[in-house]
Write an enzyme that holds these catalytic residues in place. Structure first.
Site, PDB file in Angstrom:
ATOM      1  N   GLU A  21       0.369  -3.734  -4.784  1.00 39.96           N
ATOM      2  CA  GLU A  21       0.140  -2.379  -4.278  1.00 39.96           C
ATOM      3  C   GLU A  21      -1.354  -2.245  -4.027  1.00 39.96           C
ATOM      4  OE1 GLU A  21       2.399  -0.378  -3.381  1.00 39.96           O
ATOM      5  OE2 GLU A  21       4.182  -1.238  -4.327  1.00 39.96           O
ATOM      6  N   CYS A  75      -5.305   5.869  -3.525  1.00 33.74           N
ATOM      7  CA  CYS A  75      -5.103   4.778  -2.564  1.00 33.74           C
ATOM      8  C   CYS A  75      -4.493   5.259  -1.259  1.00 33.74           C
ATOM      9  CB  CYS A  75      -4.254   3.674  -3.184  1.00 33.74           C
ATOM     10  SG  CYS A  75      -2.609   4.207  -3.706  1.00 33.74           S
TER      11      CYS A  75
END
Length: 453
Positions: A207, A241
């Site tokens: 990720e 993010c």
């Protein structure tokens, strides 16, 4: 760490983690743990990152409790073998897929959401029947300490363990004979994780991140777009993010959008965000200096002030930015939002597609044809139409990147699937046998041609 891995693998092989009753009990225990340690978690997040109680609870604790509830509700169904169709060549047999845990899983967590991103993968891992080693970030040491204490209080180390330390500890863990690695963090470190895992053929989920664009077209609801962009960008001081990394705005509405964003920045964070006790700080001096350097790009039209002693940078909007400026080179990961202008949507699509595939993309505009045009033309991990961030909190939507923004996904059912090996089984009948498959069968070739042309 070798001892921990060895103990976990041995305990897993004894079969303790595989029953539905055990897995459900551990999920409920984790939810109880979050309730018991709520205050220490909130205090640690305040100390390490100055997160407000509301933001910390909403983005870390509430998110995890919701994820646990969803897993508990669906777990029995997810664990059931899946029956599949039986072709004519397999007449008389039964065919199905069994759900099997990988074994011992390593979860490497980042610092920006240090509780949520450490434990959300763990929820999927224990639901799938694995044992887990958690490596929290050393950049949020107070949170890391709390994570270790609460895991030790609720779970034995041969089942779930927290191992603290710096990058050398992480590298040591990556040398262990693990069964799965789940990493959340930067692209450069993700490449190292994948390289290390490949030497032992350990499967990974990465990720990562990247520069996630937000496109505001000329037919957007400008006031609502501004409100949702400001919320998505400056939550956690931009250290998210999937935060909007830069704005790509149609030239006809840019001035109105910037004016509206300025209004909402003041409404959410006050006239002096640096002295707002609810406003998150930058995690450390290194990242403070990195994000501060971006203020030299373009022209500051909102914000721009900073306080090094507090590691705080006010929510900032930069205009007159070009693709060559430093702020457009790497993921910002801070409260600085550069604005670029386009005249035609094709121009925006072409420019975004010339860069690495982003983790998220957000499009604001009312025309459904143009919405579909964006979705069909640009590859990205996930995103929203007329919103930001909100896709991440729907447990029915898998979350993950594509290309340089990551591989694999999780959340909800996808978390269970990520940490589950699907074992394919054919249970053959013994009541009769199909001789056409054996050597010497006179009908074999004819039967094969009939079946497969």
């Amino acid at each position: 760490m070798y001892t921990t891995v060895k103990q976990q693998k041995s305990w897993f092989q004894e079969g303790h983690t595989k029953s539905y009753a055990f897995r459900k009990e551990q999920l409920l225990k984790m939810k109880k743990m979050l309730t018991t340690f709520e205050k220490p978690i909130l205090n640690a997040l305040k100390f390490d990152m100055n997160k407000s109680e509301y933001e910390a609870y909403a983005s870390e604790i509430a998110f995890l409790k919701s994820e646990i509830d969803h897993h508990v509700k669906q777990l029995k169904t997810w664990m059931q073998p899946t029956k599949v169709k039986t072709p004519l060549t397999h007449t008389g047999s039964k065919n199905f897929i069994r759900k099997e845990p990988y074994g011992t899983v390593l979860v490497i967590a980042p610092w920006n959401y240090p509780v949520q991103l450490a434990l959300a993968p763990v929820i999927g891992a224990i639901a799938a029947g694995n044992t887990v080693i958690i490596k929290p970030s050393e950049l949020t040491p107070t949170v890391s300490w709390v994570l270790k204490k609460m895991i030790e209080q609720y779970f034995p180390p041969h089942y779930i363990a927290v191992i603290e330390g710096d990058k050398e500890v992480t590298q040591g863990l990556l040398e262990q004979p693990l069964d799965y690695i789940f990493f959340t963090g930067s692209v450069p470190v993700g490449k190292i994780v994948m390289e290390k895992a490949s030497k032992q053929l350990i499967p990974v989920t990465l990720e990562l991140g990247g520069k996630s664009p937000t496109i505001v077209h000329k037919d957007a609801n400008i006031d609502l777009a501004a409100k949702r962009i400001v919320w998505g960008k400056f939550t956690n001081a931009g250290q998210t993010c999937i935060a909007p990394d830069y704005l790509y705005v149609h030239h006809e509405v840019k001035a109105d959008l910037i004016r509206a964003m300025k209004k909402y920045i003041h409404q959410f964070y006050g006239e002096d965000p640096l002295n707002n006790e609810e406003y998150t700080k930058i995690v450390n001096q290194t990242h403070f200096e990195r994000v501060s350097s971006y203020l030299d790009s373009g022209t500051v039209v909102v914000g721009g002030s900073l306080d090094e002693s507090k590691h705080k940078i006010a929510p900032t909007i930069l205009d007159q930015v070009s693709w060559e400026d430093q702020v457009m080179k790497d993921e910002i990961f801070g409260p600085v939002l550069p604005v670029l202008t386009y005249h035609d949507l094709d121009e925006a699509i072409e420019k975004i597609n010339s860069r690495p595939k982003p983790l998220a993309l957000y499009y604001f505009g009312e025309n459904e044809v143009e919405q579909q045009r964006i979705l069909n033309s640009i590859s990205f991990g996930g995103g929203c139409i007329n919103d930001t961030l909100y896709h991440i909190i729907n447990p029915h939507l898998p979350f993950g990147g594509v290309g340089e923004s990551g591989m694999g996904s999780y959340h909800g059912r996808r978390s269970f699937d990520t940490f589950t090996h699907e074992k394919s089984i054919t249970k053959q009948t013994t009541r009769f046998d199909q001789n056409f498959r054996y050597p010497g069968s006179q009908l074999g070739l004819a039967v094969l041609k009939k079946f497969f042309g």
